[in-house]
Design an enzyme around this catalytic site. Structure first.
Site, short mmCIF file in Angstrom:
data_model
loop_
_atom_site.label_atom_id
_atom_site.label_comp_id
_atom_site.label_asym_id
_atom_site.label_seq_id
_atom_site.Cartn_x
_atom_site.Cartn_y
_atom_site.Cartn_z
CB ALA A 1 10.80 8.09 -3.12
CG ASP A 2 6.14 5.53 -7.30
OD1 ASP A 2 5.43 5.13 -6.35
OD2 ASP A 2 6.07 5.04 -8.44
CB THR A 3 10.34 2.08 -6.10
OG1 THR A 3 11.10 2.96 -5.27
CG2 THR A 3 11.26 1.00 -6.65
#
Length: 185
Positions: free
Chosen positions: A69-71
């Protein structure tokens, strides 16, 4: 059992709290080069999550399903990255003070049979930050390593006027969606 391709303590805690069994395995992926190509925060965050997933599959294989994931934090579609120093953190936080802030997370689940990509946005409407409170937060150093220097579960929490979306998305992993995808694990 899944492999969390991340060093994030927050993502690990979300998985623990949801009861999803996992092992945490870091991947080496430099997102900074992507900023030269992707200006839209949604495009950027998905490209970064895909890059992390590719690195994880290459390093670990798919014997255990992988989640990457990336945010990013964005104000008016401007990507607010991790601050390099206190002055940059101040500028980033001032952009958020009294504004609508989008926290955008792209999560990818991959096993031997399927790949599921999930993009989600949680928006916060913040009241203006108190200057003394902001100064104390900056001095604490808690902003270090946080996208947009923002801690919705910490400093920013008392300034939230409205939330549109899931807290888990803002914390970096849509665990509700992941639980649906990985329910048979």
């Amino acid at each position: 059992m899944i492999r969390l391709a991340s060093t994030s303590e927050t993502r690990a805690k979300l998985l623990q709290d949801t009861g999803i069994e996992f092992i945490q395995s870091p991947v080496d992926f430099d997102e900074e080069e992507l900023l030269k190509v992707y200006k839209n925060p949604r495009d950027f965050v998905c490209a970064a999550a895909r890059g992390k997933m590719e690195a994880a599959v290459e390093k670990y294989g798919l014997e255990i399903p992988i989640v990457a994931a990336d945010t990013v934090v964005a104000v008016s579609d401007e990507i607010l990255r991790k601050a390099k120093d206190e002055e940059e953190a101040r500028k980033i936080l001032q952009k958020q003070s009294g504004n609508k802030v989008d926290i955008i997370t792209c999560m990818i689940y991959k096993d031997k049979e399927k790949t599921v990509e999930d993009l989600d946005v949680t928006s916060y409407i913040f009241a203006p930050f108190d200057e003394e409170d902001l100064q104390n937060y900056l001095k604490s150093g808690q902003w270090r390593g946080k996208a947009g220097a923002c801690m919705v579960e910490g400093f920013c929490k008392k300034y939230i006027k409205e939330v549109l979306g899931r807290e888990s998305t803002a914390m970096g992993l849509q665990v509700e969606r992941l639980a649906e995808i990985a329910k048979d694990l």
